[in-house]
Write a protein that holds these residues in place. Sequence first.
Motif, PDB file in Angstrom:
ATOM      1  N   GLY A  78     -20.753   0.749 -32.672  1.00  0.00           N
ATOM      2  CA  GLY A  78     -19.318   1.466 -32.329  1.00  0.00           C
ATOM      3  C   GLY A  78     -19.613   2.629 -33.025  1.00  0.00           C
ATOM      4  O   GLY A  78     -21.052   3.061 -33.747  1.00  0.00           O
TER       5      GLY A  78
ATOM      6  N   CYS B 219     -16.298  -2.905 -34.325  1.00  0.00           N
ATOM      7  CA  CYS B 219     -16.233  -1.903 -33.724  1.00  0.00           C
ATOM      8  C   CYS B 219     -14.950  -1.841 -33.593  1.00  0.00           C
ATOM      9  O   CYS B 219     -13.749  -3.060 -33.644  1.00  0.00           O
TER      10      CYS B 219
ATOM     11  N   TYR C 246     -10.002  -2.870 -23.859  1.00  0.00           N
ATOM     12  CA  TYR C 246     -11.431  -1.930 -25.106  1.00  0.00           C
ATOM     13  C   TYR C 246     -12.382  -2.098 -24.957  1.00  0.00           C
ATOM     14  O   TYR C 246     -13.183  -1.544 -26.062  1.00  0.00           O
TER      15      TYR C 246
ATOM     16  N   GLU D 287     -12.559   4.126 -32.601  1.00  0.00           N
ATOM     17  CA  GLU D 287     -14.260   4.251 -32.861  1.00  0.00           C
ATOM     18  C   GLU D 287     -14.273   4.071 -30.930  1.00  0.00           C
ATOM     19  O   GLU D 287     -13.592   3.729 -30.215  1.00  0.00           O
ATOM     20  N   ARG D 288     -15.147   4.474 -30.296  1.00  0.00           N
ATOM     21  CA  ARG D 288     -15.747   3.635 -29.062  1.00  0.00           C
ATOM     22  C   ARG D 288     -17.039   3.004 -29.028  1.00  0.00           C
ATOM     23  O   ARG D 288     -17.346   3.021 -30.112  1.00  0.00           O
TER      24      ARG D 288
ATOM     25  N   VAL E  75     -11.337  -0.746 -32.272  1.00  0.00           N
ATOM     26  CA  VAL E  75     -11.015   0.433 -31.295  1.00  0.00           C
ATOM     27  C   VAL E  75      -9.256   0.275 -30.428  1.00  0.00           C
ATOM     28  O   VAL E  75      -9.175  -0.463 -30.354  1.00  0.00           O
TER      29      VAL E  75
ATOM     30  N   SER F 256     -17.516   2.611 -23.077  1.00  0.00           N
ATOM     31  CA  SER F 256     -17.325   3.717 -22.908  1.00  0.00           C
ATOM     32  C   SER F 256     -18.257   4.651 -22.253  1.00  0.00           C
ATOM     33  O   SER F 256     -18.581   5.786 -21.127  1.00  0.00           O
TER      34      SER F 256
ATOM     35  N   ASP G 116     -14.667   7.867 -32.768  1.00  0.00           N
ATOM     36  CA  ASP G 116     -13.715   8.400 -31.371  1.00  0.00           C
ATOM     37  C   ASP G 116     -12.262   9.076 -32.307  1.00  0.00           C
ATOM     38  O   ASP G 116     -11.943   9.080 -32.862  1.00  0.00           O
TER      39      ASP G 116
ATOM     40  N   TYR H 178      -9.106   6.829 -30.889  1.00  0.00           N
ATOM     41  CA  TYR H 178      -9.172   5.311 -30.306  1.00  0.00           C
ATOM     42  C   TYR H 178     -10.075   5.442 -31.616  1.00  0.00           C
ATOM     43  O   TYR H 178      -9.908   4.106 -32.694  1.00  0.00           O
TER      44      TYR H 178
END
Length: 476
Positions: free
Chosen positions: A411, A382, A447, A419-420, A384, A451, A414, A417
């Motif tokens: 991932g 991912c 990070y 991706e989250r 981020v 989330s 987002d 960002y």
Amino acid sequence: MTLIHALYENSEKNPLKPAIITEQRTYTYEQLLKSVESVAAQLHDQEFHKGDQIVIIMGNEAEFIISLYAIWLVGATAVPINPNYSEREIAYILAQSDSKGMIVHPNQGGNYTNEIAIDFELKIDLPFDNEVVLEQLAIILYTSGTTGNPKGAMLTHGNLYHNASDVADFLGIFHEDRMITVLPVFHVFALTVAVNAPLFQGATLLLQKSFSPKEVFRAANEQQATVFAGVPTMYSFLLHTPTDYAQPLGTIRLAISGGSSLPTAMLQNFEETFQLKISEGYGLSEASPVTCFNPFGKQKAGSIGQSIIHVENRIVDDHGDVLPVHEVGELVVRGKNVMGGYYKMAEETAKVLKNGWLHTGDLAYMDEEGYIFIVDRKKDVCIVGGYNVYPREVEEVLYRHGSIVEVAVVGEEDLHYGERVVAYVTIKGEVDVQSLFVHCQSNLVDYKVPSHIQIVEQLPKNSTGKIMKRLLKNKK
């Protein structure tokens, strides 16, 4: 020497020794060979010859192994298919593999075209003579197809023979052993580690149709099982299943894990509970499949081990240059176990076979002793806000929380960002999700903290128990 030759040798040396024990019956090595020869003769009579592709649609049945070796004996190529596949998936593999016919278990059911009539009870007391050589194509194994349609990895008799014999030598699987064969035998991990390697050594298979912790405990205590091969999901179930046996794993001396990464917390919990160390390894269909394993008695937690005999593993950068120890790069493999390519897919083959090396797509690093540690799938990383987050690192942290049974981190897109990080977990007991966030915040930089953490009843898995992360993305 091929696996067929090894079967003949073991039948001659120990004709009355049990080769396969199922719930219904026992096959000695002599009986197994005669059954293989009988099915091979039936295939030959129905005009199946060298160069033909023949599909096998079966689960964990002795007839699968008999059919496989019979196909090899006539010089044909086996194409195993998961019997739980949909009609569409089966139709695709049948067409793409150019298969001439298929062998289906008598109790399988379903309407299949080109089904070959085989009488597994028919006794043809006539040795079937056909010289099989290492260079011949033995099997086409179709990958799970997480992206696009499945690809058929072409493996020769030499690929399978070398990997089976090298795995047996490296792990110490002997002719006295009794292997619990419960992994799906149509999958390459089971085929090499839990079928071909022990049969090559003249050992005994305790063939189970499906995984049940209670049946594993029973085999370990009542059938004198000495070796168990499983995937992480199976080890998780063994940990969480109560039993009346004083020593649940009884006579088992060697526990093997593969198929996907074994969480360190689970490994340590298992070893403390059962007083038995797990040898974790690594492989992929394109390499028959094993490339490395933790040597027995010298295991390192979190590592997939060292290169097995006759196989080279390297960690390289994007240019193919070898990286120093502890630097993360792509794991590449070279050896007699590596496939010749994907069937009728030259472009896909060129993407993974470069200058004699198989590019696995897995990110890893190697320590000073040659032990390899998988960081993650290259495609699963991912990003981020420009930072790389390896899902496995987040999963390892969550596994250390006492309430977690299984976890999968993915991932997801987002807006801000890129991706989250999102975690899907199964739990035992009642858990406040906030406590999981606090646990992550205490062990990860900001990070990397998920989330969103979603508790689910179960995680989606394929037939081998491997978690299918692609089905989780954007699920909630």
